[in-house]
Design a protein around this motif. Sequence first.
Motif, PDB file in Angstrom:
ATOM      1  N   GLY A   5       2.355   6.748  -6.447  1.00 58.56           N
ATOM      2  CA  GLY A   5       1.298   7.708  -6.744  1.00 58.56           C
ATOM      3  C   GLY A   5       1.782   9.134  -6.566  1.00 58.56           C
ATOM      4  O   GLY A   5       1.495  10.002  -7.393  1.00 58.56           O
ATOM      5  N   ARG A  29       3.967  10.111  -9.443  1.00 63.87           N
ATOM      6  CA  ARG A  29       3.181  10.420 -10.633  1.00 63.87           C
ATOM      7  C   ARG A  29       2.520  11.787 -10.469  1.00 63.87           C
ATOM      8  O   ARG A  29       2.560  12.617 -11.366  1.00 63.87           O
ATOM      9  CB  ARG A  29       2.140   9.320 -10.832  1.00 63.87           C
ATOM     10  CG  ARG A  29       1.343   9.430 -12.112  1.00 63.87           C
ATOM     11  CD  ARG A  29       0.196   8.427 -12.092  1.00 63.87           C
ATOM     12  NE  ARG A  29      -0.555   8.572 -10.853  1.00 63.87           N
ATOM     13  CZ  ARG A  29      -1.024   7.547 -10.130  1.00 63.87           C
ATOM     14  NH1 ARG A  29      -0.811   6.313 -10.517  1.00 63.87           N
ATOM     15  NH2 ARG A  29      -1.692   7.758  -9.023  1.00 63.87           N
ATOM     16  N   ASP A  30       1.947  12.019  -9.296  1.00 60.83           N
ATOM     17  CA  ASP A  30       1.286  13.300  -9.038  1.00 60.83           C
ATOM     18  C   ASP A  30       2.268  14.454  -9.149  1.00 60.83           C
ATOM     19  O   ASP A  30       1.955  15.497  -9.728  1.00 60.83           O
ATOM     20  CB  ASP A  30       0.651  13.312  -7.641  1.00 60.83           C
ATOM     21  CG  ASP A  30      -0.541  12.374  -7.566  1.00 60.83           C
ATOM     22  OD1 ASP A  30      -0.961  11.880  -8.633  1.00 60.83           O
ATOM     23  OD2 ASP A  30      -1.030  12.122  -6.451  1.00 60.83           O
ATOM     24  N   VAL A  78       2.172  19.497   8.812  1.00 62.60           N
ATOM     25  CA  VAL A  78       1.333  18.293   8.819  1.00 62.60           C
ATOM     26  C   VAL A  78       2.175  17.023   8.729  1.00 62.60           C
ATOM     27  O   VAL A  78       1.645  15.939   8.544  1.00 62.60           O
ATOM     28  CB  VAL A  78       0.264  18.304   7.702  1.00 62.60           C
ATOM     29  CG1 VAL A  78      -0.661  19.495   7.872  1.00 62.60           C
ATOM     30  CG2 VAL A  78       0.892  18.287   6.329  1.00 62.60           C
ATOM     31  N   GLY A  79       3.478  17.164   8.869  1.00 57.75           N
ATOM     32  CA  GLY A  79       4.326  15.980   8.996  1.00 57.75           C
ATOM     33  C   GLY A  79       4.907  15.450   7.696  1.00 57.75           C
ATOM     34  O   GLY A  79       5.160  14.252   7.571  1.00 57.75           O
ATOM     35  N   ALA A  80       5.132  16.347   6.719  1.00 64.71           N
ATOM     36  CA  ALA A  80       5.769  15.897   5.480  1.00 64.71           C
ATOM     37  C   ALA A  80       7.271  15.751   5.706  1.00 64.71           C
ATOM     38  O   ALA A  80       7.880  16.584   6.379  1.00 64.71           O
ATOM     39  CB  ALA A  80       5.509  16.898   4.364  1.00 64.71           C
ATOM     40  N   THR A  81       7.846  14.709   5.149  1.00 65.77           N
ATOM     41  CA  THR A  81       9.294  14.544   5.242  1.00 65.77           C
ATOM     42  C   THR A  81       9.960  15.475   4.226  1.00 65.77           C
ATOM     43  O   THR A  81       9.320  15.957   3.293  1.00 65.77           O
ATOM     44  CB  THR A  81       9.712  13.103   4.926  1.00 65.77           C
ATOM     45  OG1 THR A  81       9.208  12.784   3.629  1.00 65.77           O
ATOM     46  CG2 THR A  81       9.147  12.130   5.932  1.00 65.77           C
ATOM     47  N   ASP A 124       2.544   1.753  -3.274  1.00 64.11           N
ATOM     48  CA  ASP A 124       1.544   2.253  -4.192  1.00 64.11           C
ATOM     49  C   ASP A 124       1.374   3.758  -4.017  1.00 64.11           C
ATOM     50  O   ASP A 124       1.359   4.531  -4.983  1.00 64.11           O
ATOM     51  CB  ASP A 124       0.232   1.529  -3.894  1.00 64.11           C
ATOM     52  CG  ASP A 124      -0.728   1.623  -5.061  1.00 64.11           C
ATOM     53  OD1 ASP A 124      -0.232   1.646  -6.201  1.00 64.11           O
ATOM     54  OD2 ASP A 124      -1.944   1.686  -4.813  1.00 64.11           O
ATOM     55  N   ALA A 125       1.271   4.176  -2.748  1.00 65.31           N
ATOM     56  CA  ALA A 125       1.081   5.592  -2.450  1.00 65.31           C
ATOM     57  C   ALA A 125       2.313   6.396  -2.866  1.00 65.31           C
ATOM     58  O   ALA A 125       2.212   7.508  -3.385  1.00 65.31           O
ATOM     59  CB  ALA A 125       0.816   5.785  -0.964  1.00 65.31           C
ATOM     60  N   PHE A 144       9.604  14.248   0.755  1.00 67.47           N
ATOM     61  CA  PHE A 144       8.292  14.501   0.169  1.00 67.47           C
ATOM     62  C   PHE A 144       8.206  15.915  -0.376  1.00 67.47           C
ATOM     63  O   PHE A 144       7.698  16.145  -1.470  1.00 67.47           O
ATOM     64  CB  PHE A 144       7.226  14.290   1.248  1.00 67.47           C
ATOM     65  CG  PHE A 144       5.817  14.387   0.739  1.00 67.47           C
ATOM     66  CD1 PHE A 144       5.145  13.256   0.317  1.00 67.47           C
ATOM     67  CD2 PHE A 144       5.182  15.613   0.693  1.00 67.47           C
ATOM     68  CE1 PHE A 144       3.853  13.351  -0.143  1.00 67.47           C
ATOM     69  CE2 PHE A 144       3.889  15.707   0.224  1.00 67.47           C
ATOM     70  CZ  PHE A 144       3.217  14.575  -0.191  1.00 67.47           C
ATOM     71  N   MET A 197       3.206  22.030   4.773  1.00 69.72           N
ATOM     72  CA  MET A 197       3.624  20.636   4.579  1.00 69.72           C
ATOM     73  C   MET A 197       4.441  20.151   5.782  1.00 69.72           C
ATOM     74  O   MET A 197       4.225  19.052   6.285  1.00 69.72           O
ATOM     75  CB  MET A 197       4.504  20.509   3.331  1.00 69.72           C
ATOM     76  CG  MET A 197       3.779  20.773   2.056  1.00 69.72           C
ATOM     77  SD  MET A 197       2.801  19.366   1.602  1.00 69.72           S
ATOM     78  CE  MET A 197       2.603  19.666  -0.122  1.00 69.72           C
ATOM     79  N   LEU A 219       1.853  17.365 -11.725  1.00 75.20           N
ATOM     80  CA  LEU A 219       1.606  18.690 -11.143  1.00 75.20           C
ATOM     81  C   LEU A 219       2.647  19.697 -11.620  1.00 75.20           C
ATOM     82  O   LEU A 219       2.318  20.825 -12.004  1.00 75.20           O
ATOM     83  CB  LEU A 219       1.629  18.600  -9.614  1.00 75.20           C
ATOM     84  CG  LEU A 219       1.330  19.910  -8.892  1.00 75.20           C
ATOM     85  CD1 LEU A 219      -0.162  20.174  -8.868  1.00 75.20           C
ATOM     86  CD2 LEU A 219       1.867  19.881  -7.468  1.00 75.20           C
ATOM     87  N   VAL A 270       0.843  -1.197   0.000  1.00 81.66           N
ATOM     88  CA  VAL A 270       0.000   0.000   0.000  1.00 81.66           C
ATOM     89  C   VAL A 270       0.874   1.241   0.000  1.00 81.66           C
ATOM     90  O   VAL A 270       0.645   2.209  -0.728  1.00 81.66           O
ATOM     91  CB  VAL A 270      -0.941   0.000   1.229  1.00 81.66           C
ATOM     92  CG1 VAL A 270      -1.503   1.391   1.482  1.00 81.66           C
ATOM     93  CG2 VAL A 270      -2.075  -0.987   1.007  1.00 81.66           C
ATOM     94  N   ARG A 271       1.928   1.197   0.830  1.00 81.49           N
ATOM     95  CA  ARG A 271       2.809   2.362   0.916  1.00 81.49           C
ATOM     96  C   ARG A 271       3.581   2.589  -0.366  1.00 81.49           C
ATOM     97  O   ARG A 271       3.785   3.720  -0.794  1.00 81.49           O
ATOM     98  CB  ARG A 271       3.759   2.214   2.104  1.00 81.49           C
ATOM     99  CG  ARG A 271       3.038   2.497   3.415  1.00 81.49           C
ATOM    100  CD  ARG A 271       3.861   2.096   4.578  1.00 81.49           C
ATOM    101  NE  ARG A 271       4.970   3.011   4.786  1.00 81.49           N
ATOM    102  CZ  ARG A 271       5.815   2.894   5.801  1.00 81.49           C
ATOM    103  NH1 ARG A 271       5.667   1.930   6.672  1.00 81.49           N
ATOM    104  NH2 ARG A 271       6.793   3.740   5.950  1.00 81.49           N
TER     105      ARG A 271
END
Lengths: 323, 222
Positions: free
Chosen positions: A24, A27-28, A231-234, A20-21, A237, A228, A32, A17-18
């Motif tokens: 994702g 790709r985003d 809210v806990g973005a590394t 996949d994310a 990221f 970002m 973007l 799942v991770r």
Amino acid sequence: MKKPLRSRARQQRSLSVRLDAWLGHHRDSALLTLQRLSKAPLAAAMTVAAMAVALLLPASLYVLTDNLKALGGYWEGSAAISVFLQPGIEETTAADLATQWQARSDITRAQVVSRAQGLKEFREYSGLGVALDQLTENPLPVVIAVNPAPQIISETQLTHLITGLEQITEVDFTRLDTEWARRLQALVKLLERALWLLSLALAAGVLLVVGNTIRLEIENQRDEIEVMHLVGATTGFIRRPFLYSGAWYGLLSGVAAWAMVWLAVVLMQIPADRLAESYQSVFHVRALGPLASVLLIGGGAALGILGSWIAVEHHLGTMRARR
Amino acid sequence: MIRFERVWKRFPERGDALKDLSFELASGEMAFLTGHSGAGKSTLLRLIGLMERPSRGQVLVNRMNLSDLPPRKIPHHRRQLGMIFQDHHLLPNRTVFENVALPLVVAGMTRKEIGKRVRAALDQVGLLRFERALPITLSGGEKQRVGIARAVVARPPVILADEPTGNLDPELSREIFALFERFHDVGVTLLIATHNIDIIERMPYRVMRLHDGRLEADSGGW
């Protein structure tokens, strides 16, 4: 609070799942950033153009040296060898030799230059006209002008042909004017060295251009980056979209530089045809090969990513320090 | 859940913001933090979220000593906290849905899961119909509720709010506090810095008053 023990299956599921994310988000980010680029096409075009010019210079120098090399080999191969026959050999004997040689597979053409013709040419080119008139007899030997076959390209093949000719009893000595070819080779070597130095300097230029553009993007998205973080973005990221941005700039400028080189080659082909025609031959201007093309475009993208990385590291660092 | 042990915070430009502060907030507790502007409320919250580090003393969240937390672990720590700000910190160029989804996106959740959770959070704050709106089209109270939805969407065990009703009229403020009570009911630990004395005095929760960086009064705790 103790974390509940997870079963292996659940761990594997969560890993996929991770992943996949994560994919994702890649790709985003790619989409973007491409979208952002297309929203400010003029600004993006300016950056791409500046980077493309920086890539174009080494790329065109590469094409130039590549063509000079090809041209050198091409002319060297078709160089004429002047074969001077022993004094006293008559022109009829020379004609026989020439016919014999012309039948050889390593010789395309063998043409007798008669003593009278030789003297005439010598008179014209040497400027010793009056002095030569004093001579009672023609001192020049008979010469056979030999054109090696097209497959005789390398220097060893050529040397082999020449030594073979020199061993024939009627032959006195030969002359092959390869001095200019050696000079051309030296010039190509010099250009290749210049190419490397120029490439290094211009790669640094590309890094600066993309780094500056990414710096502006970071400044514009200061608030977003701040949120970002909250809210806990590394860092990875936050960095990712900027790296994609840099990659797009690099990729586009690589393609633009490639297209410009291609256009230049097409434009050069017409005068090259005319030049070759005057030598009664054909010369194709060489464009970038597949490897060089991949290197140019991929190198552009890699420089874009690297420049962007440097900018992000530097500016996120200063943002953290200011907080 | 949250524990301060003799915490001091000194800023080079304005001296001690927090002086020898000790308190503990139990898991599932809801507490208000009051005091005049500059009393150190925001600084206290920022220490919990690791936007600041204490000059002396220790802050523990969920039995984890934050001074032991290496910088690369900070993002993971923040994912356990829902943070709400007076100026809501929404991204103006993203829709309400995208704003609320942000904590889930950075935590690496799949699209499907994100969609479900974001709609649930928006439903909780009563803004489901504004999913596609941009924040600029919303009123102040609505924006703040979007901020709250973003804070709770990842279902963090702790919610920190810094003056969440600072710009809102009493009616809207009451609505926001009612929302906080609902999170309290499901076991979330809440620490809310506020000036809204009228409202909180009528609520049965612990109130901690800061004055010049010291804990001047505390209606509960240990």
